[in-house]
Design a protein around this motif. Structure first.
Motif, PDB file in Angstrom:
ATOM      1  N   UNK A 165     -10.518  56.940 -29.720  1.00  0.00           N
ATOM      2  CA  UNK A 165      -8.882  56.913 -29.866  1.00  0.00           C
ATOM      3  C   UNK A 165      -8.722  55.395 -28.810  1.00  0.00           C
ATOM      4  N   UNK A 166      -9.772  55.587 -27.439  1.00  0.00           N
ATOM      5  CA  UNK A 166      -9.382  53.748 -26.244  1.00  0.00           C
ATOM      6  C   UNK A 166      -9.665  53.061 -26.687  1.00  0.00           C
ATOM      7  N   UNK A 167     -10.946  52.802 -28.137  1.00  0.00           N
ATOM      8  CA  UNK A 167     -11.671  51.728 -28.329  1.00  0.00           C
ATOM      9  C   UNK A 167     -10.126  51.537 -29.733  1.00  0.00           C
ATOM     10  N   UNK A 168      -9.796  52.332 -30.462  1.00  0.00           N
ATOM     11  CA  UNK A 168      -8.404  51.992 -31.119  1.00  0.00           C
ATOM     12  C   UNK A 168      -7.377  51.044 -30.734  1.00  0.00           C
ATOM     13  N   UNK A 169      -6.994  51.857 -29.301  1.00  0.00           N
ATOM     14  CA  UNK A 169      -5.858  51.660 -28.303  1.00  0.00           C
ATOM     15  C   UNK A 169      -6.123  49.883 -28.194  1.00  0.00           C
ATOM     16  N   UNK A 170      -7.444  50.100 -27.906  1.00  0.00           N
ATOM     17  CA  UNK A 170      -8.265  48.623 -27.227  1.00  0.00           C
ATOM     18  C   UNK A 170      -7.133  48.163 -28.561  1.00  0.00           C
ATOM     19  N   UNK A 171      -7.886  48.297 -30.097  1.00  0.00           N
ATOM     20  CA  UNK A 171      -7.727  47.181 -31.192  1.00  0.00           C
ATOM     21  C   UNK A 171      -6.554  46.896 -31.491  1.00  0.00           C
ATOM     22  N   UNK A 172      -5.326  47.719 -31.044  1.00  0.00           N
ATOM     23  CA  UNK A 172      -3.886  47.241 -31.836  1.00  0.00           C
ATOM     24  C   UNK A 172      -3.210  46.891 -30.721  1.00  0.00           C
ATOM     25  N   UNK A 173      -3.368  46.813 -29.532  1.00  0.00           N
ATOM     26  CA  UNK A 173      -3.009  46.169 -28.523  1.00  0.00           C
ATOM     27  C   UNK A 173      -3.837  44.873 -28.174  1.00  0.00           C
ATOM     28  N   UNK A 174      -4.713  44.187 -28.915  1.00  0.00           N
ATOM     29  CA  UNK A 174      -5.975  43.310 -28.270  1.00  0.00           C
ATOM     30  C   UNK A 174      -4.763  42.019 -27.549  1.00  0.00           C
ATOM     31  N   UNK A 175      -3.586  41.745 -28.431  1.00  0.00           N
ATOM     32  CA  UNK A 175      -3.380  40.814 -28.433  1.00  0.00           C
ATOM     33  C   UNK A 175      -2.739  40.931 -26.717  1.00  0.00           C
ATOM     34  N   UNK A 176      -2.707  41.707 -25.985  1.00  0.00           N
ATOM     35  CA  UNK A 176      -2.273  41.977 -24.633  1.00  0.00           C
ATOM     36  C   UNK A 176      -3.359  42.256 -24.250  1.00  0.00           C
ATOM     37  N   UNK A 177      -4.279  42.988 -23.853  1.00  0.00           N
ATOM     38  CA  UNK A 177      -4.846  43.534 -23.315  1.00  0.00           C
ATOM     39  C   UNK A 177      -6.069  42.789 -23.251  1.00  0.00           C
ATOM     40  N   UNK A 178      -6.888  42.469 -21.449  1.00  0.00           N
ATOM     41  CA  UNK A 178      -8.195  42.025 -21.300  1.00  0.00           C
ATOM     42  C   UNK A 178      -8.856  42.852 -20.583  1.00  0.00           C
ATOM     43  N   UNK A 179      -8.908  44.017 -20.647  1.00  0.00           N
ATOM     44  CA  UNK A 179     -10.101  44.814 -19.492  1.00  0.00           C
ATOM     45  C   UNK A 179      -8.498  45.553 -18.561  1.00  0.00           C
ATOM     46  N   UNK A 180      -8.646  44.984 -17.444  1.00  0.00           N
ATOM     47  CA  UNK A 180      -7.071  45.905 -16.860  1.00  0.00           C
ATOM     48  C   UNK A 180      -5.575  44.534 -16.464  1.00  0.00           C
ATOM     49  N   UNK A 181      -6.112  44.098 -17.661  1.00  0.00           N
ATOM     50  CA  UNK A 181      -4.825  42.784 -17.703  1.00  0.00           C
ATOM     51  C   UNK A 181      -4.113  42.678 -18.819  1.00  0.00           C
ATOM     52  N   UNK A 182      -2.699  42.682 -18.539  1.00  0.00           N
ATOM     53  CA  UNK A 182      -1.726  42.250 -19.880  1.00  0.00           C
ATOM     54  C   UNK A 182      -1.580  41.014 -19.633  1.00  0.00           C
ATOM     55  N   UNK A 183      -0.701  40.983 -20.835  1.00  0.00           N
ATOM     56  CA  UNK A 183       0.204  39.532 -21.243  1.00  0.00           C
ATOM     57  C   UNK A 183       1.063  39.145 -22.350  1.00  0.00           C
ATOM     58  N   UNK A 184       1.367  38.504 -22.646  1.00  0.00           N
ATOM     59  CA  UNK A 184       1.806  38.235 -24.033  1.00  0.00           C
ATOM     60  C   UNK A 184       2.043  37.121 -23.618  1.00  0.00           C
ATOM     61  N   UNK A 185       2.015  36.112 -22.987  1.00  0.00           N
ATOM     62  CA  UNK A 185       2.205  34.691 -22.676  1.00  0.00           C
ATOM     63  C   UNK A 185       0.862  34.157 -24.108  1.00  0.00           C
ATOM     64  N   UNK A 186       1.044  32.640 -23.456  1.00  0.00           N
ATOM     65  CA  UNK A 186       0.422  32.004 -24.377  1.00  0.00           C
ATOM     66  C   UNK A 186      -0.678  31.541 -24.300  1.00  0.00           C
ATOM     67  N   UNK A 187      -0.526  31.291 -23.219  1.00  0.00           N
ATOM     68  CA  UNK A 187      -1.124  30.409 -21.997  1.00  0.00           C
ATOM     69  C   UNK A 187      -2.857  31.977 -21.704  1.00  0.00           C
ATOM     70  N   UNK A 188      -2.458  32.924 -21.525  1.00  0.00           N
ATOM     71  CA  UNK A 188      -3.064  33.556 -21.240  1.00  0.00           C
ATOM     72  C   UNK A 188      -2.992  34.371 -22.512  1.00  0.00           C
ATOM     73  N   UNK A 189      -2.799  33.990 -23.718  1.00  0.00           N
ATOM     74  CA  UNK A 189      -3.680  34.940 -25.120  1.00  0.00           C
ATOM     75  C   UNK A 189      -4.545  33.826 -25.124  1.00  0.00           C
ATOM     76  N   UNK A 190      -4.743  32.306 -24.623  1.00  0.00           N
ATOM     77  CA  UNK A 190      -5.690  31.590 -24.773  1.00  0.00           C
ATOM     78  C   UNK A 190      -7.046  32.370 -24.235  1.00  0.00           C
ATOM     79  N   UNK A 191      -6.259  32.363 -23.254  1.00  0.00           N
ATOM     80  CA  UNK A 191      -7.698  32.820 -22.086  1.00  0.00           C
ATOM     81  C   UNK A 191      -8.164  33.582 -22.907  1.00  0.00           C
ATOM     82  N   UNK A 192      -7.374  35.171 -23.155  1.00  0.00           N
ATOM     83  CA  UNK A 192      -8.377  36.139 -23.891  1.00  0.00           C
ATOM     84  C   UNK A 192      -8.747  35.830 -25.032  1.00  0.00           C
ATOM     85  N   UNK A 193      -8.496  34.976 -25.801  1.00  0.00           N
ATOM     86  CA  UNK A 193      -8.960  35.045 -27.070  1.00  0.00           C
ATOM     87  C   UNK A 193     -10.509  34.703 -26.236  1.00  0.00           C
ATOM     88  N   UNK A 194     -10.775  33.230 -26.282  1.00  0.00           N
ATOM     89  CA  UNK A 194     -12.069  32.929 -25.777  1.00  0.00           C
ATOM     90  C   UNK A 194     -13.191  33.877 -24.958  1.00  0.00           C
TER      91      UNK A 194
END
Lengths: 118, 458
Positions: B130-159
């Motif tokens: 469940x934890x893995x799936x939840x992370x997959x579903x909301x990957x756009x917003x989460x990285x570790x303990x960080x959450x975001x929906x801004x483009x600037x942060x999304x670029x960082x999360x993707x890299x």
């Protein structure tokens, strides 16, 4: 040598990561002497190990422990005897006498196949 | 087990759960008697814990289950004390390999045919998937303990996954409170060093001599009071990751030592005679412009280039205000868990206030604001009156009778401080922005009790 044993209700605390109390023993010539009890900090990662290092602990006897923290303690020079269960008084006496046999006090599911054959 | 509970339980007639049914379900189930000894352990419990039934039966449940709740917050104990079942409480247990397994547990009282309590039952669900799936579903917003929906942060999360795979040194730049340590933890957590330690050290928190021994450790006899060897952070982080926060604060002498570790992967503890090989990934973080510090001659250029292999810049919260609602939700969820409250939302007017604020303290300031509100809020919704006064400016709260001059001065002081901050405490620029003469600004600062010591004049 100073030995730390995490305690809960007279037995080894089931989870080192969450344990509240540790008893510190000085072992000498087959005897174990209780030096003091310390309250373990829960504030941040690594602080428990730092606390033990500050107390000059050389051996830690505990219950289940997460690999990360065990690794940290070992790197700090602490000999970790983990996944142990049982009565603290009994365990520390046997340990001090040098008659320690881990399989006798292993937590359920933590005995090796060799132990089970014996 | 507490005597009062033990007395409640009829010892003569133990319960017999329907083993076949319980063995066919995917949730782990175990039952205990009045002495907390396991009386039943289903097949799923065996699979999830890795402990065979015959090893578990008749053992103390805390020593079989060894969850984070056993010692301090045992759910089954609570249920047996008050008769109330607990549903889906999140915690973890540690398996034989030392891995923390996330689970949710539910508890219930077991009664015999006469209605007497004869034990307790606990069911638990493995949440790894469940934890893995939840992370997959909301990957756009989460990285570790960080959450975001801004483009600037999304670029960082993707890299980050790509950066995590490499072993290169990373430099994280960002204002205080932007989440530099969280980002470093996320990099560590996604790397192949994830099972090894993550150690953080704030270089500005210690004087130079202490910092050196903290980083490299010392040998017994290295100095008075060094009665035994002490490992440094490099050793504690061996095969893991070391975060050196506020790297811009370290002295030139220590910069040279650090450069050597980065170049040659070896270091010597204080008082040591031989070099120690080091296998540690370094992540450096700073709230200063290191490039500028190099230009100013405060930071070594060669060390800067060693650190600046991969640079990540965390944007301040005021430039990504679209993140505020999602961060608020994140903090509400967290504080609900920590403080056992059930706050559901933030009122529209309170959210509007948060969106209008400048957030110079960034995400950390927002977290503190929500924590403050949690203390004061006794309902399910955080309202304006639960927010700190600095946000509402005191104007939205019921205003008590106050001196007009005092109120005026308070407002003037706030305007001056904000303008000074915007202009990096440069008096000439601040005066120009406010449209007043420098002398007038100086007089006003004095009247409002703002010290001008250390401010730039031009």
């Amino acid at each position: 040598m100073i030995v730390a044993v995490t305690e809960w209700k007279g037995r080894i605390s089931p989870v080192f990561d969450e344990a509240m109390l540790a008893r510190l023993y000085e072992t000498c010539e087959g005897e174990a002497y209780l030096i003091k009890e310390i309250e373990l900090k829960t504030m941040f990662f690594g602080s428990r190990v730092s606390q033990l290092l500050e107390e000059k602990v050389e051996t830690l006897i505990c219950g289940a422990i997460s690999a990360n923290i065990e690794h940290q303690a070992q790197l700090g020079g602490i000999n970790v005897i983990s996944f142990v269960s049982g009565n603290i008084e009994e365990i520390i006496k046997i340990y001090a006498r040098g008659e320690w046999n881990k399989s006798e006090f292993a937590m359920p599911g933590c005995r090796t196949k060799e132990d089970e054959k014996k | 087990m507490a005597a009062d509970i033990a007395e409640k339980i009829v010892k003569s007639k133990p319960c017999q759960p329907t083993g076949i049914i319980l063995d066919s379900i995917s949730d782990g189930v175990f039952t205990v008697d009045g002495n907390w000894r396991i009386t039943f352990f289903n097949r799923a419990a065996e699979n999830i814990t890795g402990i065979r039934r015959e090893e578990a039966i008749d053992k103390l449940c805390s020593e079989v289950f060894r969850s984070s709740m056993c010692e301090t917050d045992c759910a089954l104990r609570k249920t047996l004390q008050n008769g109330q079942p607990l549903i889906d409480k999140a915690c973890y247990f540690i398996n034989n390999a030392g891995v923390k397994i996330p689970i949710s547990i539910s508890t219930a009282v077991m009664r015999d045919s006469k209605g007497n309590i004869c034990g307790g039952a606990e069911t638990f669900r493995d949440l790894r998937e469940v934890t893995v799936l939840r992370k997959e579903l909301s990957q756009r917003y989460h990285l570790g303990d960080m959450v975001s929906r801004s483009i600037a942060m999304k670029d960082i999360f993707e890299i980050i996954p790509i950066i995590a795979e490499s072993t290169s040194t990373v430099l994280i730049e960002g204002e205080t409170g932007t989440g530099k340590e969280l980002l470093a933890k996320a990099i560590h957590g996604m790397s192949n060093r994830a099972d090894m330690p993550f150690i953080a050290l704030n270089c500005a928190a210690l004087p130079d001599t202490l910092l050196e021994s903290e980083l490299f450790g010392y040998k017994k006899g290295a100095f008075t009071g060094a009665n035994q060897d002490k490992p440094g952070r490099f050793k504690l982080a061996e095969k893991g990751t070391l975060l050196l926060d506020e790297i811009g604060e370290i002295s030139p002498a220590l910069q040279i030592r650090l450069l050597r570790v980065l170049q040659e992967q070896v270091y010597e503890p204080l008082g040591g005679i031989s070099s120690i090989k080091s296998d540690v990934r370094i992540i450096a973080a700073t709230n200063k412009n290191l490039e500028q510090l190099v230009k100013d001659g405060v930071f070594r250029e060669d060390l800067f280039y060693r650190i600046n292999v991969i640079k990540l810049e965390l944007p301040p919260l005021r430039t990504r205000k679209e993140d505020i609602p999602i961060l608020v939700e994140h903090f509400i969820n967290r504080f609900n868990l920590l403080q056992r409250k059930q706050i559901k939302s933030l009122s529209n007017s309170a959210m509007a206030l948060l969106m209008a604020h400048n957030w110079h303290g960034n995400v950390r300031e927002l977290e503190n604001v929500i924590e403050h509100a949690f203390v004061l809020c006794q309902s399910h919704e955080i309202k304006i009156e639960h927010l700190p006064g600095k946000l509402s400016g005191g104007t939205l709260k019921p205003v008590e009778k106050q001196d007009f001059r005092e109120a005026l001065m308070k407002t003037e002081r706030e305007i001056l401080l904000l303008a000074l901050e915007r202009n990096e405490f440069n008096r000439q620029k601040t005066a120009a922005e406010l449209g007043i003469h420098q002398a007038t600004l100086y007089r006003k600062l004095k009247t409002c009790g703002i010290s001008s010591t250390g401010m730039k004049q031009a």
